[in-house]
Design a protein around this motif. Sequence first.
Motif, PDB file in Angstrom:
ATOM      1  N   ILE A  45      23.052  18.410  50.097  1.00 16.17           N
ATOM      2  CA  ILE A  45      24.202  18.060  50.891  1.00 16.17           C
ATOM      3  C   ILE A  45      25.504  18.956  50.295  1.00 16.17           C
ATOM      4  CG2 ILE A  45      25.806  16.284  51.794  1.00 16.17           C
ATOM      5  CD1 ILE A  45      23.199  14.569  52.041  1.00 16.17           C
ATOM      6  N   PRO A  56      27.526  17.462  56.363  1.00 12.41           N
ATOM      7  CA  PRO A  56      26.549  17.524  57.626  1.00 12.41           C
ATOM      8  C   PRO A  56      26.999  16.296  58.110  1.00 12.41           C
ATOM      9  CG  PRO A  56      25.217  18.008  55.617  1.00 12.41           C
ATOM     10  CD  PRO A  56      26.425  17.671  55.272  1.00 12.41           C
ATOM     11  N   SER A  58      26.854  13.046  60.560  1.00 12.13           N
ATOM     12  CA  SER A  58      25.878  11.794  60.673  1.00 12.13           C
ATOM     13  C   SER A  58      25.935  11.338  62.097  1.00 12.13           C
ATOM     14  CB  SER A  58      26.047  10.889  59.407  1.00 12.13           C
ATOM     15  OG  SER A  58      27.167  10.392  59.647  1.00 12.13           O
ATOM     16  N   VAL A  64      19.753  14.701  59.098  1.00 13.27           N
ATOM     17  CA  VAL A  64      20.336  15.724  57.963  1.00 13.27           C
ATOM     18  C   VAL A  64      19.170  16.351  57.378  1.00 13.27           C
ATOM     19  CG1 VAL A  64      20.435  13.885  56.356  1.00 13.27           C
ATOM     20  CG2 VAL A  64      21.787  15.902  55.933  1.00 13.27           C
TER      21      VAL A  64
END
Length: 240
Positions: A45, A56, A58, A64
Amino acid sequence: MIKFLIKLTAFSFIFVLMLYVSIEAGKFTRDRARLSNLETLSKSIQFYKITYGSYPLSGQQNNVSDLLYNEQIVFGQIRDPLFLSSTVNLDNAINAAYSSYKDFTQRANADTIRMYFDRLKVGLLGYFNLTYETTDSVTTIVQDSTIASNMVSDSLSSEFLNELITYSPECVITYSSNPETDSYELSVCFESDFFSSKKKWDGGNDDNRYEVGNDLRLNTSIIIDDNNKITSSENTSIIK
């Protein structure tokens, strides 16, 4: 008969101990995998953030793990080990063995023993054309066998084996991000006694889950309804 009772009790204790060790070993193995998954996801991430300038997104419609896999940042979809680990197959085998053993010990009661003993005795006496009489030896055998059954049942009544192995619906990975504060959080649920204490000392706001990220105040908790279905907040992704 006393030697038989001692051996039976010792065997039952060893059997239960082996089940407990096997169960805890499976939980420990899966929890180690969860820690490894969290580390991999967290680093991936952060790499995504460096590459694209933001974390990213959510939410209930965003995964993800799939995103990182499609971007070829990770080389496989990361899921909770409960859905992938071979230790689950071992637990299923333990379930079957324990269920059969518990059923056997429950059937070994005085009435069942007396019924089968009487059938055997009537058959033998009838074969030799002898008279059927109830003797004290029958009562003695039944009483001794009942004692053995009770001793075995007591050894199986330990707290860790009162029920067969069950898996909590909480065993999923959750992810939440906040574009406004440029932050993210990941969390998992531990099964083993060894790792459970980590949930309270991770610095997060949820003592029921182990959290990592750069803002552990985000909400990655899950809700379990009466049908054991899990839901989360609108901004939280659930990775099964």
